[in-house]
Design a protein around this motif. Structure first.
Motif, PDB file in Angstrom:
ATOM      1  N   VAL A  94       0.852  -1.181  -0.009  1.00  0.00           N
ATOM      2  CA  VAL A  94       0.064   0.031  -0.179  1.00  0.00           C
ATOM      3  C   VAL A  94       0.908   1.441   0.047  1.00  0.00           C
ATOM      4  N   LEU A  95       0.629   2.039  -1.084  1.00  0.00           N
ATOM      5  CA  LEU A  95       1.544   3.515  -1.065  1.00  0.00           C
ATOM      6  C   LEU A  95       0.939   4.218   0.065  1.00  0.00           C
ATOM      7  N   LYS A 100       6.142   8.355  -1.207  1.00  0.00           N
ATOM      8  CA  LYS A 100       7.382   7.828  -0.965  1.00  0.00           C
ATOM      9  C   LYS A 100       7.697   6.881  -0.186  1.00  0.00           C
ATOM     10  N   MET A 101       6.763   6.246   0.541  1.00  0.00           N
ATOM     11  CA  MET A 101       7.086   4.971   1.297  1.00  0.00           C
ATOM     12  C   MET A 101       5.617   4.050   1.093  1.00  0.00           C
ATOM     13  N   VAL A 102       5.914   2.827   1.311  1.00  0.00           N
ATOM     14  CA  VAL A 102       4.971   1.796   0.981  1.00  0.00           C
ATOM     15  C   VAL A 102       5.088   0.946   2.311  1.00  0.00           C
ATOM     16  N   LEU A 103       3.820   0.318   2.805  1.00  0.00           N
ATOM     17  CA  LEU A 103       3.828  -0.925   3.646  1.00  0.00           C
ATOM     18  C   LEU A 103       3.547  -2.063   3.082  1.00  0.00           C
ATOM     19  N   LEU A 114       7.690  -1.418   6.549  1.00  0.00           N
ATOM     20  CA  LEU A 114       7.535   0.018   6.160  1.00  0.00           C
ATOM     21  C   LEU A 114       8.719   0.079   5.095  1.00  0.00           C
ATOM     22  N   VAL A 115       8.565   0.477   3.859  1.00  0.00           N
ATOM     23  CA  VAL A 115       9.818   0.702   3.010  1.00  0.00           C
ATOM     24  C   VAL A 115       9.763   2.132   2.376  1.00  0.00           C
ATOM     25  N   ASP A 116      10.975   2.741   2.437  1.00  0.00           N
ATOM     26  CA  ASP A 116      11.221   4.011   1.781  1.00  0.00           C
ATOM     27  C   ASP A 116      11.477   3.690   0.233  1.00  0.00           C
ATOM     28  N   LEU A 117      10.634   3.938  -0.975  1.00  0.00           N
ATOM     29  CA  LEU A 117      10.836   3.892  -1.956  1.00  0.00           C
ATOM     30  C   LEU A 117      11.849   4.828  -2.758  1.00  0.00           C
ATOM     31  N   GLU A 118      11.953   5.997  -2.151  1.00  0.00           N
ATOM     32  CA  GLU A 118      13.070   6.904  -2.771  1.00  0.00           C
ATOM     33  C   GLU A 118      14.556   6.458  -2.343  1.00  0.00           C
ATOM     34  N   LYS A 121      15.121   1.441   0.499  1.00  0.00           N
ATOM     35  CA  LYS A 121      15.311   0.308   1.786  1.00  0.00           C
ATOM     36  C   LYS A 121      14.207   0.371   2.951  1.00  0.00           C
ATOM     37  N   VAL A 122      14.626  -0.961   3.475  1.00  0.00           N
ATOM     38  CA  VAL A 122      13.398  -1.043   4.571  1.00  0.00           C
ATOM     39  C   VAL A 122      13.577   0.015   5.805  1.00  0.00           C
ATOM     40  N   VAL A 123      12.657   0.556   6.197  1.00  0.00           N
ATOM     41  CA  VAL A 123      12.692   1.570   7.309  1.00  0.00           C
ATOM     42  C   VAL A 123      12.783   0.783   8.775  1.00  0.00           C
ATOM     43  N   THR A 124      11.611  -0.136   8.700  1.00  0.00           N
ATOM     44  CA  THR A 124      11.408  -0.866   9.990  1.00  0.00           C
ATOM     45  C   THR A 124      10.418  -1.997   9.739  1.00  0.00           C
ATOM     46  N   THR A 125      10.290  -2.960  10.558  1.00  0.00           N
ATOM     47  CA  THR A 125       9.293  -3.868  10.535  1.00  0.00           C
ATOM     48  C   THR A 125       8.502  -3.843  11.893  1.00  0.00           C
ATOM     49  N   ILE A 126       7.132  -3.754  11.662  1.00  0.00           N
ATOM     50  CA  ILE A 126       6.225  -3.559  12.999  1.00  0.00           C
ATOM     51  C   ILE A 126       5.215  -4.739  13.026  1.00  0.00           C
ATOM     52  N   PRO A 127       5.573  -5.182  14.555  1.00  0.00           N
ATOM     53  CA  PRO A 127       4.648  -6.422  14.744  1.00  0.00           C
ATOM     54  C   PRO A 127       3.257  -6.123  14.991  1.00  0.00           C
TER      55      PRO A 127
END
Length: 162
Positions: A94-95, A100-103, A114-118, A121-127
């Motif tokens: 989901v954009l 600029k980011m996608v879940l 959470l991924v930074d498309l710009e 890279k992966v920003v974080t993983t959320i349980p």
């Protein structure tokens, strides 16, 4: 297209992109010319698709490879990939409103990524406590992400513009 899974139209190029989960590729059709325009070979089980706001990049979620590949929309060249390292089977993207980011959801783990498309890279993983195949973004996304981070005692999340 054999076993189509997802499709999206690139509004700036009038192209239709379709993933084939079993053929492991992305088929491209020119809607103005009503003809096949190419194919991009991908890794295992390409599922979901996104197109950048400017229509120049196609993002393909490759579930079997645990990554997002990105493709030049004009040349159909595979430009690279973002390893998700999710430990499962990512199933949809989901954009975020900031474009600029996608879940990314995960059908085999209780996390979203959470991924930074710009910056690719992966920003974080959320349980999140449950497995998920789809995700809908509501108006309070930033607050939900903050609460997830607080509950898991994780480092602060980057500000997400909504």
């Amino acid at each position: 297209v054999k076993n189509p899974y997802a499709m999206i139209v690139n509004p700036t190029e009038t192209k239709l992109y379709v993933t084939s989960r079993t053929e492991n590729n992305l088929m491209i059709y020119d809607l103005l010319e009503s003809k096949y325009d190419g194919v991009v070979e991908l890794g295992n089980k390409p599922l979901d698709l996104l197109v950048s706001e400017d229509g120049q990049v196609i993002y393909v979620l490759e579930a079997g490879e645990d990554k997002i590949s990105y493709i030049d929309a004009n040349t159909h060249e595979l430009l690279g990939s973002i390893d998700l390292m999710s430990g499962g089977f990512p199933s949809s993207m989901v954009l975020l409103p900031n474009k600029k980011m996608v879940l990314v959801t995960n059908a085999e783990s209780d996390k979203i990524t959470l991924v930074d498309l710009e910056n690719k890279k992966v920003v974080t993983t959320i349980p999140i406590g449950i497995t998920s195949k789809t995700l809908v973004i509501g108006p309070t996304l930033t607050e939900q992400l903050k609460q997830a981070q607080i509950q898991q005692n994780q480092k602060p999340l980057p500000k997400v513009e909504e």
